[in-house]
Scaffold this active site. Structure first.
Site, PDB file in Angstrom:
ATOM      1  N   ASP A  14       0.807  -1.214   0.000  1.00  9.93           N
ATOM      2  CA  ASP A  14       0.000   0.000   0.000  1.00  9.93           C
ATOM      3  C   ASP A  14       0.843   1.269   0.000  1.00  9.93           C
ATOM      4  O   ASP A  14       0.589   2.201  -0.765  1.00  9.93           O
ATOM      5  CB  ASP A  14      -0.951   0.007   1.198  1.00  9.93           C
ATOM      6  CG  ASP A  14      -2.038  -1.052   1.068  1.00  9.93           C
ATOM      7  OD1 ASP A  14      -2.266  -1.525  -0.059  1.00  9.93           O
ATOM      8  OD2 ASP A  14      -2.651  -1.410   2.087  1.00  9.93           O
ATOM      9  N   ARG A  95       3.035   5.684  17.345  1.00  8.89           N
ATOM     10  CA  ARG A  95       2.694   6.727  16.363  1.00  8.89           C
ATOM     11  C   ARG A  95       3.390   8.054  16.650  1.00  8.89           C
ATOM     12  O   ARG A  95       3.879   8.704  15.725  1.00  8.89           O
ATOM     13  CB  ARG A  95       1.178   6.912  16.288  1.00  8.89           C
ATOM     14  CG  ARG A  95       0.383   5.666  15.899  1.00  8.89           C
ATOM     15  CD  ARG A  95       1.066   4.818  14.872  1.00  8.89           C
ATOM     16  NE  ARG A  95       0.261   3.674  14.437  1.00  8.89           N
ATOM     17  CZ  ARG A  95       0.768   2.525  14.073  1.00  8.89           C
ATOM     18  NH1 ARG A  95       2.084   2.330  14.114  1.00  8.89           N
ATOM     19  NH2 ARG A  95       0.004   1.541  13.657  1.00  8.89           N
ATOM     20  N   ASP A 124      -5.612   5.218  14.230  1.00  7.17           N
ATOM     21  CA  ASP A 124      -4.295   5.698  13.828  1.00  7.17           C
ATOM     22  C   ASP A 124      -4.343   6.971  12.993  1.00  7.17           C
ATOM     23  O   ASP A 124      -3.434   7.796  13.057  1.00  7.17           O
ATOM     24  CB  ASP A 124      -3.534   4.599  13.074  1.00  7.17           C
ATOM     25  CG  ASP A 124      -2.924   3.576  14.018  1.00  7.17           C
ATOM     26  OD1 ASP A 124      -2.728   3.914  15.197  1.00  7.17           O
ATOM     27  OD2 ASP A 124      -2.636   2.458  13.577  1.00  7.17           O
ATOM     28  N   SER A 175      -4.718  -7.816   9.504  1.00  9.38           N
ATOM     29  CA  SER A 175      -4.016  -6.533   9.538  1.00  9.38           C
ATOM     30  C   SER A 175      -3.135  -6.555  10.775  1.00  9.38           C
ATOM     31  O   SER A 175      -3.633  -6.737  11.892  1.00  9.38           O
ATOM     32  CB  SER A 175      -5.013  -5.377   9.602  1.00  9.38           C
ATOM     33  OG  SER A 175      -4.331  -4.153   9.776  1.00  9.38           O
TER      34      SER A 175
END
Length: 409
Positions: A14, A95, A124, A175
């Site tokens: 991706d 993050r 996220d 995922s």
């Protein structure tokens, strides 16, 4: 001058496709940013070269493992950060460090926009974008999957059409997001919350049903940070890695939970965090020995609020920074040793000791040597219960006392 976009780059399909996709959709040049937070997998230099081969004008690669462990995992440990009392913030704390490097790259390469690969229904996207604006309010953010309609089918077609150096076959049914603090798995058949996770869901932990011989480990803390395992000095990163290995071998740290996402939906997540869960268990027990009662009670409320803020993407917020200050101050005396037995999916505390302990054997013992003056207890109880006694007397006066008739209990 051509605009530049900094893209959070993982090296997968991706984000590899997103390099060209963003360039075509916006006319901007793309700078790929890959940050190593202990996720394993391919060498970062391989990932860097792939980004360039996919069309990135620059590729920024950072080994942030020690930084992540010391500046993000350790505060989470000191806060006993467990969302819904179970999830140790695996993705949430990674993050901010990724965004920090993205902003640094944006400044270094003159970018005006940052990009991430999140969808529009997860946590996220919030974490990336709020962290970005908290560090650099002038930067814009785009999300190719959410904003530029980049689906997986389109990604595969694009990669094949442009002959990109990335595999486009066999999609993993899950995922997965992982780093040194733990591993998060979702989607696929796990979206039916009645389905039990299968063996192939797990990677960081072995099956706890048939564990090896119990493993005993002594964790030494200095002001809330592990500094040695079984007497051998370790860095924060080494402490997490070693506890991942040892606790993981015993199946410690498997978590299957339906949690509340920030965007308002519930999602089923499976986590593995052997090192985090074992270290938090040890840290909590050492706090039981070293924190004063009212301080400990208040800290539990602070921990919950801190955890919610971090989960909700507010790592760089003013309140989170204020709570950091309080939590750091509580750790002044959280030094000592905790003995854990790791076995069959459990991390069990079997011993604790600290020179700064508030536990006093002579006060606690019921045997000879007891220094607790029990004659003080009667007066203490009378004063302690005085307000409740007065309230009860008022209830009796106005006919609202407790009914002691049959069936009242």
């Amino acid at each position: 001058m051509t605009d530049r976009v900094v893209l959070a780059y993982s090296g997968g399909l991706d984000t590899s496709v997103a390099i060209g996709w963003i360039a075509e959709a916006t006319g901007a040049e793309v700078v790929a940013v890959a940050v190593d937070v202990g996720q394993g997998g391919e060498d970062m230099n391989v990932i860097r070269q792939r980004a360039l081969d996919c069309g990135a004008v620059e590729a920024y690669v950072a080994d942030a493992r020690d930084e992540f462990a010391a500046e993000y995992c350790m505060p989470a440990l000191q806060a006993n950060g467990l969302y819904l009392d179970r999830y140790p913030l695996v993705s949430a704390i990674s993050r901010p460090v990724i965004v920090k490097h993205m902003v640094r790259a944006a400044r270094q390469f003159g970018a005006t926009t940052v990009a991430h690969g999140c969808t529009g229904k997860g946590n996220d996207q919030v974490r990336f974008e709020v962290a970005t604006t908290s560090l650099a309010p002038d930067l814009k953010t785009i999300a190719p999957v959410r904003d530029l309609a980049l689906t997986r089918e389109k990604a595969i077609d694009y990669a094949e059409k442009h002959d990109l150096p990335i595999a486009t076959t066999k999609k993993n049914p899950f995922s997965i997001d992982q780093n040194v603090w733990g591993r998060a798995v979702e989607t696929g058949f796990l979206e039916d919350i009645w389905n039990e996770p299968t063996k192939d869901v797990y990677s960081y932990t072995d099956d706890p049903t048939f564990p090896p011989v119990a493993d005993e480990v002594v964790v030494t803390f200095d002001q809330g940070v592990p500094v040695a395992l079984d007497g051998v000095p370790v860095t924060p990163l080494q402490a997490i890695q070693e506890m991942n290995r040892r606790a993981g071998a015993q199946g410690v740290g498997r978590i299957d939970i339906v949690e509340d996402r920030l965007v308002g939906i519930k999602s089923r997540e499976v986590y593995e965090a052997p090192g985090a869960i074992a270290l938090i268990a040890a840290h909590q027990e050492l706090e039981n020995v070293t924190l004063e009662r009212e301080q400990a009670r208040f800290k539990r409320g602070v921990e919950q609020r801190w955890t919610e803020l971090v989960y909700d993407g507010m790592w760089f917020s003013p309140l989170k920074k204020n709570l950091d200050t309080f939590i750091a101050d509580t750790q002044k005396y959280v030094s000592g040793e905790v003995r854990l037995v790791l076995h069959g999916g459990r991390a069990t505390v079997t011993g604790r000791r600290s020179e700064a302990a508030l536990y006093d054997f002579n006060l606690a013992t019921y045997d000879e040597g007891d220094t607790f003056d029990q004659s003080h207890a009667k007066g203490f109880i009378e004063i302690y219960g005085l307000a409740a006694k007065q309230a009860a007397a008022r209830d009796e006066k106005f006919g609202n006392g407790v009914d002691f008739g049959v069936g009242s209990f």
